[in-house]
Design an enzyme around this catalytic site. Structure first.
Site, PDB file in Angstrom:
ATOM      1  N   SER B  62      33.113  42.773  26.637  1.00 39.95           N
ATOM      2  CA  SER B  62      33.763  42.208  27.821  1.00 39.95           C
ATOM      3  C   SER B  62      33.746  43.254  28.919  1.00 39.95           C
ATOM      4  O   SER B  62      34.058  44.416  28.674  1.00 39.95           O
ATOM      5  CB  SER B  62      35.219  41.826  27.526  1.00 39.95           C
ATOM      6  OG  SER B  62      35.282  40.714  26.660  1.00 39.95           O
ATOM      7  N   GLU B  69      38.569  41.885  46.453  1.00 39.36           N
ATOM      8  CA  GLU B  69      38.525  40.455  46.771  1.00 39.36           C
ATOM      9  C   GLU B  69      38.739  39.571  45.534  1.00 39.36           C
ATOM     10  O   GLU B  69      38.356  38.411  45.544  1.00 39.36           O
ATOM     11  CB  GLU B  69      37.172  40.124  47.402  1.00 39.36           C
ATOM     12  CG  GLU B  69      36.866  40.865  48.695  1.00 39.36           C
ATOM     13  CD  GLU B  69      36.230  42.240  48.488  1.00 39.36           C
ATOM     14  OE1 GLU B  69      36.158  42.697  47.335  1.00 39.36           O
ATOM     15  OE2 GLU B  69      35.815  42.842  49.492  1.00 39.36           O
ATOM     16  N   SER B  70      39.299  40.043  44.464  1.00 36.64           N
ATOM     17  CA  SER B  70      39.639  39.316  43.227  1.00 36.64           C
ATOM     18  C   SER B  70      38.936  39.961  42.027  1.00 36.64           C
ATOM     19  O   SER B  70      39.152  41.138  41.797  1.00 36.64           O
ATOM     20  CB  SER B  70      39.430  37.807  43.302  1.00 36.64           C
ATOM     21  OG  SER B  70      40.388  37.250  44.207  1.00 36.64           O
ATOM     22  N   HIS B  75      31.826  38.036  29.509  1.00 34.29           N
ATOM     23  CA  HIS B  75      32.090  38.142  28.073  1.00 34.29           C
ATOM     24  C   HIS B  75      30.804  37.777  27.339  1.00 34.29           C
ATOM     25  O   HIS B  75      30.184  36.763  27.665  1.00 34.29           O
ATOM     26  CB  HIS B  75      33.193  37.171  27.639  1.00 34.29           C
ATOM     27  CG  HIS B  75      34.500  37.364  28.345  1.00 34.29           C
ATOM     28  ND1 HIS B  75      35.346  38.418  28.081  1.00 34.29           N
ATOM     29  CD2 HIS B  75      35.117  36.642  29.307  1.00 34.29           C
ATOM     30  CE1 HIS B  75      36.426  38.324  28.848  1.00 34.29           C
ATOM     31  NE2 HIS B  75      36.313  37.252  29.602  1.00 34.29           N
ATOM     32  N   CYS B  90      37.156  36.681  47.169  1.00 34.73           N
ATOM     33  CA  CYS B  90      37.860  36.136  48.326  1.00 34.73           C
ATOM     34  C   CYS B  90      37.258  36.703  49.600  1.00 34.73           C
ATOM     35  O   CYS B  90      36.681  37.790  49.607  1.00 34.73           O
ATOM     36  CB  CYS B  90      39.349  36.470  48.254  1.00 34.73           C
ATOM     37  SG  CYS B  90      40.182  35.549  46.941  1.00 34.73           S
TER      38      CYS B  90
END
Lengths: 132, 132
Positions: B62, B69-70, B75, B90
């Site tokens: 992972s 921005e997020s 995975h 974002c």
């Protein structure tokens, strides 16, 4: 190689929280605890917890919890009384809606939007390709 | 308080990769680099990079990259030649599709599914609630 009968089952609940109280949206330690408890309530196993406070008007708190079954993420924009969440868990044993309920009961948004997407392996795609 | 004219713009590209070569799906360092470059190609600013290798038949690698921005998440399930990705950015200045193109060109899946969801603040919800 023998064909695998099982597939990876994935469930993803995501959405937006409007009107989150600012004192909650800015409290990184509190939010870490909320997302960890959300993961646990979904039946997921917490593997790592990370959080950050990013300054600025469009800044806020981000919490990302890696679970053995994928991840949960929460981003807040306190200046906008706004937050978004992703609860993505794999495995039949997990229920991301339980985590969502915990987020709602803790963060007490005035409004929210929520969506569900099945993130499971798609058998039609699997069948279109021979396994090695 | 004056009404804010702008909203938080969010863009989320997510999906599944089928038939990812196993030597790529197990290489944590390589995958870290891929997700970081994917974030950069989307025009996002990398803030923190975390990765883990989880053992077991349903284990894998992972990688979660927090961007200003997020976030981006990848995975892998090497035993299933499978991976899922989330590219959630974002801001008008970001283009998550650029990151998706980089993932495809690096990971070379035999098949993929991809979806897009607008994660922006919804004005209709905002208008339904008075701002404090």
């Amino acid at each position: 190689m023998e064909r695998r009968e099982d597939v990876i089952v994935g469930k993803h609940v995501y959405g937006s929280l409007y009107g989150v109280p600012r004192e909650k949206a800015t409290d990184e330690e509190y939010l870490r605890g909320v997302v960890v408890r959300a993961a646990e309530s979904a039946g997921a196993t917490v593997h790592a917890v990370n959080s950050w406070t990013i300054p600025g008007e469009k800044g806020g708190v981000s919490v990302i919890v890696l679970v053995l079954e994928s991840h949960l993420a929460l981003h807040t924009w306190p200046e906008y009384d706004y937050a978004t969440f992703d609860i993505y868990t794999c495995g039949e044993h997990t229920d991301p809606w339980k985590a969502f309920e915990l987020l709602l009961s803790e963060l007490k948004p005035r409004k929210y939007t929520v969506h569900y997407v099945d993130r499971s392996q798609e058998k039609t795609v699997l069948e279109a390709q021979p396994r090695r």
